[in-house]
Enzyme design. Structure first.
Site, PDB file in Angstrom:
ATOM      1  N   LYS A 180     -10.161   2.446  -2.192  1.00 11.84           N
ATOM      2  CA  LYS A 180     -10.331   1.871  -0.853  1.00 11.84           C
ATOM      3  C   LYS A 180     -11.663   2.312  -0.244  1.00 11.84           C
ATOM      4  CE  LYS A 180      -7.643   1.496   3.458  1.00 11.84           C
ATOM      5  NZ  LYS A 180      -6.335   1.878   4.072  1.00 11.84           N
TER       6      LYS A 180
ATOM      7  N   CYS B 160      -5.788  -2.847   2.409  1.00 14.01           N
ATOM      8  CA  CYS B 160      -5.480  -2.747   3.837  1.00 14.01           C
ATOM      9  C   CYS B 160      -6.712  -2.891   4.739  1.00 14.01           C
ATOM     10  CB  CYS B 160      -4.709  -1.465   4.122  1.00 14.01           C
ATOM     11  SG  CYS B 160      -3.815  -1.511   5.709  1.00 14.01           S
TER      12      CYS B 160
ATOM     13  N   GLU C  27       0.829  -1.210   0.000  1.00 15.28           N
ATOM     14  CA  GLU C  27       0.000   0.000   0.000  1.00 15.28           C
ATOM     15  C   GLU C  27       0.863   1.260   0.000  1.00 15.28           C
ATOM     16  OE1 GLU C  27      -3.763   1.882   2.515  1.00 15.28           O
ATOM     17  OE2 GLU C  27      -2.386   0.499   3.501  1.00 15.28           O
TER      18      GLU C  27
END
Length: 302
Positions: free
Chosen positions: A131, A168, A58
């Protein structure tokens, strides 16, 4: 560019064959050019070892900047397409590999995303994922920087298969993994930046790291899909990122685990046919009681 002569194109991968997946767990510096060049060298090396898909961690171009709230750091964001997609796209084309990148996207003034971009082996953008779950914890002030994604949980079609790319904090949510699986993802991928709170005890730190790996291996089991997770490593502004990047098979079996305290590169063979057999043994999708799940769309059921 200097790497143009070092990469050789690879033959087209057919979905019925094993996939060679390259992962790069890197300790980053404050110099983006240095980070990119080191990543490029490792991508070249992994392609030379036969990797067909390469996954980066990331926000791999720089330090994990979300430890503080600083409006000047928005200057690090870039458009998509932009300089990074050009750089990694050229690498993808010259090495004949698919690359999963993770970028700080500038969509417009005041509108930014934490965005994974998949580069096809011809250098084009195969797709992107913004995300969806954005944390806000001490040392992880992501809500200050990132607008939650608006592209949904959609797998990205590539020449190596349909990739369920998440990022994540998404990795803690079974709903995200399930929706990717229901939409035909053949692989779950998590570029990651997670580490220890240095104030926690050693036992608590290890409980957190173990929980992090366990929940993702659970996504592999529940959906009958391999999982690839690539984390950063090393100390950044007092936070030790715990590395431990890993690849799990569709029964949660560990196929590879990187060390927790140093950089690592690896090519991992993943049998992409195994998911079919595992789902025949454990037909979880068949037995879902979808008519009883309406409560999942509520925040909490009193």
């Amino acid at each position: 560019m200097w790497f143009s002569k070092l990469c050789l194109p690879l033959p087209l991968l057919f979905p019925d064959f094993d996939m060679k997946i390259g992962i790069i767990q890197q300790h980053n510096s404050a110099q983006p050019d240095d980070n990119r060049q080191r990543l490029a060298q490792k991508i070249v090396a992994l392609a030379g070892q036969g990797a067909e898909l390469i996954v980066l961690q990331e926000l791999h171009n720089g330090l994990y900047f979300c430890q503080t709230e600083d409006v000047s750091l928005f200057d690090q964001a870039e458009p998509i397409p932009g300089p990074s997609t050009d750089f990694y796209g050229q690498l993808a084309r010259q090495c004949g590999v698919v690359i999963v990148t993770s970028l700080f996207e500038r969509r417009s003034a005041g509108l930014y995303h934490n965005t994974a971009v998949v580069l096809e082996r011809d250098g084009t953008i195969a797709g992107k994922y913004r995300k969806m779950h954005i944390p806000d914890d001490p040392g992880y002030y992501e809500k200050f920087y990132f607008t939650p994604g608006d592209l949904g949980f959609q797998p990205i079609q590539t020449s190596v298969g349909r990739l369920g790319v998440l990022v994540c904090w998404d990795q803690w949510y079974p709903e995200a993994a399930r929706l990717m699986a229901l939409r035909g993802a053949e692989l779950l991928i998590y570029p990651t930046a997670i580490g220890y709170d240095p104030n926690d005890t050693a036992d608590e730190q290890q409980r957190q790291r173990t929980a992090w790996q366990t929940v993702q291996r659970g996504h592999a089991v529940a959906n009958g899909l391999p999982v690839v997770t690539v984390n950063r490593v090393g100390m950044e502004d007092g936070v030790p990122f715990w590395g431990t990047s890993f690849v799990a098979g569709p029964q949660g079996e560990l196929l590879y685990e990187a060390p927790g305290d140093q950089e690592a590169v690896a090519v991992v063979d993943v049998d992409m046919q195994r998911s079919e057999q595992v789902r025949r043994w454990w037909p979880f999708l068949r037995d879902r009681r979808i008519e009883e799940y309406s409560g999942l769309t509520r925040r909490f059921i009193d």
